[in-house]
Structures are given as structure tokens and as C-alpha cells.
Design an enzyme around this catalytic site. Structure first.
Site, mmCIF file in Angstrom:
data_model
loop_
_atom_site.group_PDB
_atom_site.id
_atom_site.type_symbol
_atom_site.label_atom_id
_atom_site.label_comp_id
_atom_site.label_asym_id
_atom_site.label_seq_id
_atom_site.Cartn_x
_atom_site.Cartn_y
_atom_site.Cartn_z
ATOM 1 N N PRO A 1 -1.242 2.315 -5.099
ATOM 2 C CA PRO A 1 -2.204 1.613 -4.593
ATOM 3 C C PRO A 1 -2.767 2.142 -3.570
ATOM 4 O O PRO A 1 -4.032 2.132 -3.353
ATOM 5 C CB PRO A 1 -1.504 0.270 -4.321
ATOM 6 C CG PRO A 1 -0.162 0.252 -5.138
ATOM 7 C CD PRO A 1 0.208 1.519 -5.262
ATOM 8 N N LEU B 1 0.923 -1.261 -0.028
ATOM 9 C CA LEU B 1 0.061 -0.104 -0.073
ATOM 10 C C LEU B 1 0.895 1.192 -0.219
ATOM 11 O O LEU B 1 0.993 1.859 0.956
ATOM 12 C CB LEU B 1 -1.054 -0.090 1.183
ATOM 13 C CG LEU B 1 -2.220 -0.720 1.238
ATOM 14 C CD1 LEU B 1 -2.929 -0.815 2.418
ATOM 15 C CD2 LEU B 1 -3.118 -0.184 -0.183
ATOM 16 N N HIS B 2 1.626 1.452 -1.070
ATOM 17 C CA HIS B 2 2.400 2.581 -1.149
ATOM 18 C C HIS B 2 2.163 3.424 -2.574
ATOM 19 O O HIS B 2 1.506 2.818 -3.690
ATOM 20 C CB HIS B 2 3.910 2.220 -1.356
ATOM 21 C CG HIS B 2 4.662 1.389 -0.270
ATOM 22 N ND1 HIS B 2 4.650 1.946 0.833
ATOM 23 C CD2 HIS B 2 4.496 0.146 0.069
ATOM 24 C CE1 HIS B 2 5.078 0.975 2.041
ATOM 25 N NE2 HIS B 2 5.058 -0.240 1.430
ATOM 26 N N ALA B 3 2.119 4.787 -2.593
ATOM 27 C CA ALA B 3 1.824 5.750 -3.499
ATOM 28 C C ALA B 3 0.658 5.243 -4.420
ATOM 29 O O ALA B 3 -0.394 5.659 -3.920
ATOM 30 C CB ALA B 3 3.028 5.765 -4.478
#
Length: 93
Positions: free
Chosen positions: A18, A14-16
């Protein structure tokens, strides 16, 4: 309280991008909910900074929860989005 436990389907976690997809979907659901790592404290699922702060990795278990009206359907849809690493909120589950 309704909750869904799901493994993050995006390989990058769950980075940038997503996280942005997830936060937009959580906000669009209209149901207040939280997200947490399986062993962590819940944060507001509609907050980009809070979601990024989780540092959830691909394959890691997260918990989505809500006690609001309509939570069951909204959590199902968000769980599907996260588990499958989709690009947008599914219209139907």
C-alpha cells in the site's frame, strides 16, 4: 494550505505494497504534498522511506496537505485512494 483528513482504508495500513501504491500515486500527481499521522509531523508523500516511517495503521487518521497549484484536485484523488484502499490512483473522483 489545502488538506484532507482521511482514515487509512488498507487493512494492513501504509506498509509495503500500500505504501508503494500511495507513493507512486503521490509522485504521479505532480503536486508536492506531505502526509502525516493526525498527531504527527508531516513528511514528504513522495518518499517511500518517509511514508513507511509513519507506521500508519489501517483505520488510523492521516493528513494530506499541499499549498501547490492543483493541490485541491490532487489531494481529493489521493484521499480517495487512501480511504478506499484502492490498488491505483483513481482517474476521476
Amino acid at each position: 494550505m489545502a488538506e484532507r483528513r482521511v482514515n487509512v482504508g488498507w487493512s494492513e495500513g501504509l506498509h509495503a505494497r500500500p505504501a508503494s501504491i500511495f507513493v507512486r500515486a503521490a509522485t504521479a500527481s505532480g503536486v508536492p504534498m506531505t502526509i502525516a499521522k493526525a498527531d504527527g509531523n508531516p513528511v514528504n508523500a513522495a518518499s517511500m522511506l518517509a511514508v513507511l516511517g509513519l507506521g500508519a495503521q489501517g483505520g488510523e487518521e492521516i493528513v494530506l496537505a499541499s499549498d501547490a497549484e492543483g493541490a485541491e484536485e490532487a489531494l481529493d484523488r489521493l484521499a480517495k485512494l487512501v480511504a478506499e484502499g484502492l490498488e491505483e490512483l483513481p482517474e476521476t473522483v
